[in-house]
Enzyme design. Structure first.
Site, mmCIF file in Angstrom:
data_model
loop_
_atom_site.group_PDB
_atom_site.id
_atom_site.type_symbol
_atom_site.label_atom_id
_atom_site.label_comp_id
_atom_site.label_asym_id
_atom_site.label_seq_id
_atom_site.Cartn_x
_atom_site.Cartn_y
_atom_site.Cartn_z
ATOM 1 N N SER A 63 23.582 78.597 -27.911
ATOM 2 C CA SER A 63 24.651 78.096 -27.155
ATOM 3 C C SER A 63 25.197 78.854 -26.689
ATOM 4 C CB SER A 63 25.211 77.147 -28.074
ATOM 5 O OG SER A 63 24.441 76.042 -28.003
ATOM 6 N N LYS A 66 26.258 78.604 -22.635
ATOM 7 C CA LYS A 66 26.668 78.083 -22.172
ATOM 8 C C LYS A 66 27.709 78.394 -21.806
ATOM 9 C CE LYS A 66 24.472 74.162 -25.232
ATOM 10 N NZ LYS A 66 25.439 73.946 -26.497
ATOM 11 N N TYR A 187 16.661 75.780 -19.901
ATOM 12 C CA TYR A 187 17.920 75.680 -21.052
ATOM 13 C C TYR A 187 16.912 76.104 -22.119
ATOM 14 C CZ TYR A 187 20.234 73.888 -25.397
ATOM 15 O OH TYR A 187 21.287 73.855 -26.301
ATOM 16 N N TYR A 239 32.942 72.859 -30.463
ATOM 17 C CA TYR A 239 32.256 71.496 -30.388
ATOM 18 C C TYR A 239 33.670 70.572 -31.621
ATOM 19 C CZ TYR A 239 28.683 74.210 -29.924
ATOM 20 O OH TYR A 239 27.189 74.881 -29.424
ATOM 21 N N VAL A 257 23.820 78.825 -32.935
ATOM 22 C CA VAL A 257 23.267 78.286 -34.366
ATOM 23 C C VAL A 257 22.775 79.869 -34.790
ATOM 24 C CG1 VAL A 257 23.437 75.812 -34.437
ATOM 25 C CG2 VAL A 257 21.076 77.416 -32.716
HETATM 26 N N1 GLN Z 1 19.051 76.002 -27.823
HETATM 27 C C1 GLN Z 1 19.725 75.305 -29.066
HETATM 28 C C2 GLN Z 1 19.491 73.539 -29.498
HETATM 29 O O1 GLN Z 1 20.056 73.366 -28.327
HETATM 30 C C3 GLN Z 1 21.510 75.121 -29.077
HETATM 31 C C4 GLN Z 1 22.329 75.056 -30.228
HETATM 32 C C5 GLN Z 1 23.895 76.349 -30.888
HETATM 33 O O2 GLN Z 1 23.757 77.158 -30.653
HETATM 34 N N2 GLN Z 1 24.427 74.948 -31.110
HETATM 35 O O3 GLN Z 1 19.532 73.172 -30.140
#
Ligand code: GLN
Length: 309
Positions: A63, A66, A187, A239, A257
């Site tokens: 993420s 993003k 994505y 978040y 993550v």
């Molecule tokens: N690729 C992960 C997902 O879509 C990214 C989530 C993250 O890093 N918080 O679940």
């Protein structure tokens, strides 16, 4: 100037033995991450890089991609068009929430729903063309070639049922107008790009430096879009703990993550931490601690008066 190298080493040593948290396992390939990996890196806006630990270890950006694709979508369409499809509201929900706002929009671009909606909007005649544009942009941010972790990509594509559900919901509400599979593939690929902690510190430093990479001098983002990206990172990047982060650490940031967190200290520096074990909200346990400590030691909070230090 503060002795950044000594401060990074001191912080690294203070947290190196922490074992809290769990490596992400909902994407099967991520479960293979080494929980011991730990690195901190910092790049100043004049291009000096300081780092400690496994700062050259590659891992997937997840993420943390993003903010960069949000910047790309802003450059493609402008903020008015983007706002019609994706709002900028911090909503205190988890990264993979399926909730949309009253207009059917993903609440913000830092959530999976927001990023998947933007993946559909990125300009390009075909998916490969869109991916090539993404790679070219990431190459400018990193200052070197970019690679994709094919097994993480495949693993997430095969098991990303929740993201697939989100994409279907967005398609039914006409937020996604193209092929669902293409938006998802874009994505999943943006999440599977490989970075190191050193790379992330440089990418953050480029945002801190008004969109000019301090090492290469290349423009990564138009100056007029930098504050949009940083505002959304500040209010939504962590978040459902964005408020707590803004309160305790006080800089625009984004986590992933895979265990990375990067933070942007406008006009001063970019900082990145890598340590795979995560807390319940999906943030690196050691990463949170390191940022809190560095914020205090280096007076990073954007509302603090740092003139004394
Ligand atoms: N690729 C992960 C997902 O879509 C990214 C989530 C993250 O890093 N918080 O679940």
């Amino acid at each position: 100037m503060a002795n950044y190298q000594a401060i990074l080493e001191e912080t690294y040593n203070a947290f190196r033995d922490i074992q809290a948290g769990e490596v992400a396992s909902y994407i099967p390939e991520l479960a293979k991450a080494n929980a011991k990996h730990f690195a901190i890196a910092l790049m100043t806006v004049d291009g000096q890089l300081f780092s400690v630990g496994d700062a050259q270890q590659a891992f997937t950006i997840q993420s943390m991609s993003k903010p960069f694709t949000y910047g790309m979508a802003l450059e493609d369409w402008g903020r008015v068009e983007i706002f019609k499809k994706v709002a900028v509201e911090p909503v205190g929900i988890s990264f993979n929430s399926i909730n949309l706002d009253s207009k059917g929009r993903p609440p913000n671009p830092m959530l999976n729903a927001g990023a998947i909606a933007l993946a559909d909007m990125i300009k390009g005649a075909s998916l490969p063309e869109k991916i090539n544009r993404l790679l070219a942009m990431m190459r400018r941010y990193m200052g070197h070639d970019v690679h994709l972790d094919a097994s993480v990509f495949t693993s997430e594509r095969q098991t990303g049922f929740r993201n697939i559900a989100i994409a279907n919901l967005l398609r039914s509400g006409k937020i996604i107008e193209g092929e669902i599979e293409e938006a998802l593939d874009f994505y999943f690929q943006q999440c599977s790009l490989l970075v190191t902690c050193n790379d992330l510190a440089g990418m953050a430093a480029a945002l801190a430096n008004n969109g000019l990479h301090p090492k290469t001098g290349e423009r990564v983002l138009k100056e007029e879009n930098v504050s949009d990206v940083l505002s959304v990172m500040y209010t939504c990047g962590m978040y459902d703990s964005s408020g707590e982060w803004a309160y305790n650490v006080g800089i625009p940031a984004k986590s992933g993550v895979s265990g990375g967190i990067f933070g942007v200290v406008p006009k001063r520096m970019g900082i990145a931490v890598f340590s795979p074990p995560l807390n319940e909200q999906g943030h690196s346990e050691r990463g949170l601690k390191v940022f809190e400590a560095l914020s205090e030691k280096l007076c990073l909070h954007i509302f603090d008066d740092c003139t004394e230090r």
